[in-house]
Write a protein that holds these residues in place. Sequence first.
Motif, PDB file in Angstrom:
ATOM      1  N   TRP A  73     122.224  -1.014  63.237  1.00 46.34           N
ATOM      2  CA  TRP A  73     122.960  -0.153  63.874  1.00 46.34           C
ATOM      3  C   TRP A  73     124.452   0.178  63.452  1.00 46.34           C
ATOM      4  O   TRP A  73     124.917   0.937  63.787  1.00 46.34           O
ATOM      5  CB  TRP A  73     122.988  -0.316  65.397  1.00 46.34           C
ATOM      6  CG  TRP A  73     121.642   0.107  66.088  1.00 46.34           C
ATOM      7  CD1 TRP A  73     120.486   0.598  65.506  1.00 46.34           C
ATOM      8  CD2 TRP A  73     121.161  -0.221  67.487  1.00 46.34           C
ATOM      9  NE1 TRP A  73     119.593   0.657  66.448  1.00 46.34           N
ATOM     10  CE2 TRP A  73     119.921   0.207  67.698  1.00 46.34           C
ATOM     11  CE3 TRP A  73     121.916  -0.774  68.357  1.00 46.34           C
ATOM     12  CZ2 TRP A  73     119.317   0.256  68.724  1.00 46.34           C
ATOM     13  CZ3 TRP A  73     121.171  -0.951  69.810  1.00 46.34           C
ATOM     14  CH2 TRP A  73     119.964  -0.251  69.630  1.00 46.34           C
ATOM     15  N   LEU A  74     125.239  -1.252  63.400  1.00 47.22           N
ATOM     16  CA  LEU A  74     126.585  -1.107  63.423  1.00 47.22           C
ATOM     17  C   LEU A  74     127.014  -1.520  62.080  1.00 47.22           C
ATOM     18  O   LEU A  74     128.333  -1.606  61.648  1.00 47.22           O
ATOM     19  CB  LEU A  74     127.270  -2.103  64.456  1.00 47.22           C
ATOM     20  CG  LEU A  74     126.857  -1.819  66.000  1.00 47.22           C
ATOM     21  CD1 LEU A  74     127.279  -3.045  66.757  1.00 47.22           C
ATOM     22  CD2 LEU A  74     127.434  -0.466  66.327  1.00 47.22           C
ATOM     23  N   GLY A  75     126.177  -1.743  61.142  1.00 48.56           N
ATOM     24  CA  GLY A  75     126.525  -2.256  59.697  1.00 48.56           C
ATOM     25  C   GLY A  75     126.949  -3.854  59.534  1.00 48.56           C
ATOM     26  O   GLY A  75     126.756  -4.628  60.801  1.00 48.56           O
ATOM     27  N   ARG A  76     127.054  -4.219  58.429  1.00 48.61           N
ATOM     28  CA  ARG A  76     127.195  -5.532  58.283  1.00 48.61           C
ATOM     29  C   ARG A  76     128.755  -6.074  57.669  1.00 48.61           C
ATOM     30  O   ARG A  76     128.755  -7.150  57.325  1.00 48.61           O
ATOM     31  CB  ARG A  76     126.174  -6.030  57.034  1.00 48.61           C
ATOM     32  CG  ARG A  76     124.566  -5.898  57.808  1.00 48.61           C
ATOM     33  CD  ARG A  76     123.588  -6.452  57.072  1.00 48.61           C
ATOM     34  NE  ARG A  76     122.432  -6.042  57.421  1.00 48.61           N
ATOM     35  CZ  ARG A  76     121.657  -6.450  58.577  1.00 48.61           C
ATOM     36  NH1 ARG A  76     122.177  -7.549  59.135  1.00 48.61           N
ATOM     37  NH2 ARG A  76     120.498  -6.366  58.747  1.00 48.61           N
ATOM     38  N   ALA A  77     129.467  -5.213  57.864  1.00 49.54           N
ATOM     39  CA  ALA A  77     131.051  -5.761  57.395  1.00 49.54           C
ATOM     40  C   ALA A  77     131.398  -6.605  58.599  1.00 49.54           C
ATOM     41  O   ALA A  77     132.531  -7.223  58.133  1.00 49.54           O
ATOM     42  CB  ALA A  77     131.670  -4.246  57.256  1.00 49.54           C
ATOM     43  N   PHE A  78     131.154  -6.558  59.715  1.00 48.90           N
ATOM     44  CA  PHE A  78     131.430  -7.533  60.627  1.00 48.90           C
ATOM     45  C   PHE A  78     130.335  -8.080  61.351  1.00 48.90           C
ATOM     46  O   PHE A  78     129.152  -7.448  61.520  1.00 48.90           O
ATOM     47  CB  PHE A  78     132.218  -6.766  61.623  1.00 48.90           C
ATOM     48  CG  PHE A  78     132.952  -7.509  62.813  1.00 48.90           C
ATOM     49  CD1 PHE A  78     134.249  -8.179  62.565  1.00 48.90           C
ATOM     50  CD2 PHE A  78     132.166  -7.670  63.916  1.00 48.90           C
ATOM     51  CE1 PHE A  78     134.902  -8.834  63.378  1.00 48.90           C
ATOM     52  CE2 PHE A  78     132.851  -8.642  65.017  1.00 48.90           C
ATOM     53  CZ  PHE A  78     134.168  -9.088  64.779  1.00 48.90           C
ATOM     54  N   PRO A  79     130.418  -9.196  61.870  1.00 48.61           N
ATOM     55  CA  PRO A  79     129.306 -10.203  62.434  1.00 48.61           C
ATOM     56  C   PRO A  79     128.898  -9.612  63.786  1.00 48.61           C
ATOM     57  O   PRO A  79     128.953 -10.374  64.845  1.00 48.61           O
ATOM     58  CB  PRO A  79     129.548 -11.654  62.351  1.00 48.61           C
ATOM     59  CG  PRO A  79     131.065 -11.596  62.391  1.00 48.61           C
ATOM     60  CD  PRO A  79     131.511 -10.210  61.536  1.00 48.61           C
ATOM     61  N   TRP A  80     128.593  -8.279  63.906  1.00 44.24           N
ATOM     62  CA  TRP A  80     128.319  -7.869  65.247  1.00 44.24           C
ATOM     63  C   TRP A  80     127.009  -8.242  66.104  1.00 44.24           C
ATOM     64  O   TRP A  80     127.165  -8.605  67.041  1.00 44.24           O
ATOM     65  CB  TRP A  80     128.039  -6.342  65.343  1.00 44.24           C
ATOM     66  CG  TRP A  80     128.939  -5.524  64.593  1.00 44.24           C
ATOM     67  CD1 TRP A  80     129.004  -4.898  63.424  1.00 44.24           C
ATOM     68  CD2 TRP A  80     130.401  -5.083  65.437  1.00 44.24           C
ATOM     69  NE1 TRP A  80     130.260  -4.224  63.284  1.00 44.24           N
ATOM     70  CE2 TRP A  80     131.003  -4.332  64.568  1.00 44.24           C
ATOM     71  CE3 TRP A  80     130.786  -5.334  66.564  1.00 44.24           C
ATOM     72  CZ2 TRP A  80     132.370  -3.804  64.862  1.00 44.24           C
ATOM     73  CZ3 TRP A  80     131.801  -4.830  66.911  1.00 44.24           C
ATOM     74  CH2 TRP A  80     132.626  -4.183  66.233  1.00 44.24           C
ATOM     75  N   GLY A  81     126.005  -8.943  65.162  1.00 40.73           N
ATOM     76  CA  GLY A  81     124.916  -9.541  65.647  1.00 40.73           C
ATOM     77  C   GLY A  81     125.339 -10.790  66.466  1.00 40.73           C
ATOM     78  O   GLY A  81     124.781 -11.185  67.684  1.00 40.73           O
ATOM     79  N   GLN A 116     130.429 -17.258  59.744  1.00 45.77           N
ATOM     80  CA  GLN A 116     130.875 -15.816  59.347  1.00 45.77           C
ATOM     81  C   GLN A 116     132.256 -15.811  59.393  1.00 45.77           C
ATOM     82  O   GLN A 116     132.955 -14.752  58.689  1.00 45.77           O
ATOM     83  CB  GLN A 116     130.016 -14.910  60.197  1.00 45.77           C
ATOM     84  CG  GLN A 116     128.596 -14.891  60.130  1.00 45.77           C
ATOM     85  CD  GLN A 116     127.662 -14.462  61.258  1.00 45.77           C
ATOM     86  OE1 GLN A 116     128.205 -14.454  62.349  1.00 45.77           O
ATOM     87  NE2 GLN A 116     126.700 -13.984  60.826  1.00 45.77           N
ATOM     88  N   THR A 117     132.869 -16.190  60.308  1.00 47.82           N
ATOM     89  CA  THR A 117     134.502 -16.112  60.215  1.00 47.82           C
ATOM     90  C   THR A 117     135.180 -16.876  59.112  1.00 47.82           C
ATOM     91  O   THR A 117     136.002 -16.210  58.461  1.00 47.82           O
ATOM     92  CB  THR A 117     135.083 -16.870  61.616  1.00 47.82           C
ATOM     93  OG1 THR A 117     134.387 -16.401  62.699  1.00 47.82           O
ATOM     94  CG2 THR A 117     136.406 -16.805  61.737  1.00 47.82           C
TER      95      THR A 117
END
Length: 128
Positions: A32-40, A89-90
């Motif tokens: 839904w939000l893309g993988r450029a940021f670890p939204w999940g 991820q950070t």
Amino acid sequence: MSVGIVGLGLVAMGGALGGMSRLAMSELAGRWLGRAFPWGTLAVNVLGCLAIGALAPALDWPMTTSPAWLVLAVGGLGGFTTVSSFSLQTLSLWQEGRHGLAVTNVLVTLLAGLAAAALGWWLVGGGA
């Protein structure tokens, strides 16, 4: 604290369900939000904070080793939330030179997590 073999089984069952739920949520957020940021990872950690904030007063934390606490909080939320993925991820964002996103991830995760835990506590009438 001794929980015995039944308690360990409850934690394992909750952990399995929590881990599968985390994977599903992370995949959904990525789509839904893309993988450029670890939204999940952000979503599962904030939702986990909300849930544990609600469970703690409802199940008399920290004085409980009840089956519900073991399966839901220790196992379920322990498997659902993830400090290790958050940290990796950070670090990855930082190493890629996306320092602003790395710092944003830390701050949003911490502040939103604390706010969600407090909201969960408040929603079940746990007091201040």
